[in-house]
Design an enzyme around this catalytic site. Structure first.
Site, short mmCIF file in Angstrom:
data_model
loop_
_atom_site.label_atom_id
_atom_site.label_comp_id
_atom_site.label_asym_id
_atom_site.label_seq_id
_atom_site.Cartn_x
_atom_site.Cartn_y
_atom_site.Cartn_z
CG ASP A 249 57.35 31.91 32.67
OD1 ASP A 249 56.12 31.80 32.46
OD2 ASP A 249 58.16 32.28 31.82
CB VAL B 196 50.90 36.66 39.70
CG1 VAL B 196 50.07 37.74 40.37
CG2 VAL B 196 50.03 35.86 38.73
CG ASP C 72 45.89 37.72 31.19
OD1 ASP C 72 45.27 38.57 31.85
OD2 ASP C 72 46.89 38.01 30.52
CD GLU D 45 46.53 27.56 31.25
OE1 GLU D 45 47.50 26.98 31.78
OE2 GLU D 45 46.58 28.04 30.10
CG ASP D 46 49.33 28.96 34.15
OD1 ASP D 46 48.39 29.14 33.35
OD2 ASP D 46 50.51 29.22 33.86
CE LYS E 249 47.21 38.53 35.49
NZ LYS E 249 48.26 39.03 34.57
P1 IMP Z 1 45.21 34.24 28.09
O1 IMP Z 1 45.03 33.61 26.76
O2 IMP Z 1 45.38 35.74 27.97
O3 IMP Z 1 44.13 33.90 29.08
O4 IMP Z 1 46.64 33.79 28.59
C1 IMP Z 1 46.86 32.78 29.44
C2 IMP Z 1 48.35 32.52 29.54
O5 IMP Z 1 49.12 33.75 29.64
C3 IMP Z 1 48.63 31.76 30.80
O6 IMP Z 1 48.56 30.39 30.58
C4 IMP Z 1 50.03 32.22 31.17
O7 IMP Z 1 50.98 31.42 30.51
C5 IMP Z 1 50.13 33.63 30.62
N1 IMP Z 1 49.91 34.64 31.69
C6 IMP Z 1 48.85 35.47 31.81
N2 IMP Z 1 48.96 36.25 32.90
C7 IMP Z 1 50.10 35.89 33.51
C8 IMP Z 1 50.77 36.33 34.72
O8 IMP Z 1 50.30 37.22 35.48
N3 IMP Z 1 51.93 35.71 35.02
C9 IMP Z 1 52.49 34.74 34.24
N4 IMP Z 1 51.90 34.30 33.11
C10 IMP Z 1 50.72 34.86 32.74
#
Ligand code: IMP
Length: 180
Positions: A161, A155, A105, A101-102, A133
């Site tokens: 993106d 970011v 968050d 995964e990238d 993050k």
């Molecule tokens: P989570 O479920 O909140 O952990 O979300 C993860 C997804 O949110 C990632 O796979 C990204 O697609 C998107 N995302 C979260 N933070 C960023 C950021 O800073 N830049 C771009 N995409 C983000």
């Protein structure tokens, strides 16, 4: 105008730093999964660049799959439910899975996905993430292979993106003004 030297971008992690870190992560993956023929599962679209570098840094036999999941709306944030837009092409029972995964968050997407993959009978499910993050975490997600912890900033680059732009940047950057 050059996208890579766009003055609206502030470089957070350089291309060289990323390459160096991923080489090490690939070596760690190769050591840990030697003889296990792991299946790498890339989460579309953001993980594509990290995934392609990580797998080339892991000098062992491995398989490759992709999964696409919906980004969350207001309802998912409360339910924790994630919609699978493109599922795996193969059964994963008995396989050693490494989700790539990238960024982690809130952790909501990954905690759902990891539980979903475990429920399919995988022998093991681990996670490699380029960015963490950590300050924003709402659901605990163990990251087995981490590139970089980053501050709570939005970011872009290296697959990430903003409204489908900036995925091609060879570095990670903060967008100074999202309106530009
Ligand atoms: P989570 O479920 O909140 O952990 O979300 C993860 C997804 O949110 C990632 O796979 C990204 O697609 C998107 N995302 C979260 N933070 C960023 C950021 O800073 N830049 C771009 N995409 C983000």
């Amino acid at each position: 105008m050059s996208e890579f030297s766009n003055p609206n971008l502030e470089v957070l992690i350089s291309s060289e730093e990323i390459q160096q870190r991923i080489k090490q992560m690939g070596a760690d993956v190769a050591r840990d999964y030697a003889g296990l023929n792991p299946l790498l599962i890339g989460v579309l679209k953001g993980a594509c660049i990290f995934l392609s570098d990580l797998m080339r840094a892991a000098d062992i036999p491995l398989g490759l799959e992709f999964i696409a999941i919906s980004s969350y709306g207001a309802s998912m944030r409360t339910s924790g439910e994630v919609r699978i837009l493109k599922d795996l092409d193969v059964a994963i029972e008995g396989r050693h899975i490494l989700v790539v995964e990238d960024i982690v968050d809130t952790g909501l997407t990954l905690s759902y996905l990891l539980a979903n993959l475990k429920s399919r009978g995988a022998a093991s499910v681990k996670l490699a993430a380029l960015l963490d993050k950590f300050e924003r975490r709402e659901k605990e997600v163990p990251i087995d292979y981490l590139g970089f912890p980053i501050p709570d900033k939005f970011v872009v680059g290296y697959g990430l993106d903003f409204a489908e732009r900036y995925r091609n940047l060879p570095f990670i950057a903060v967008v100074r003004d999202p309106e530009v």
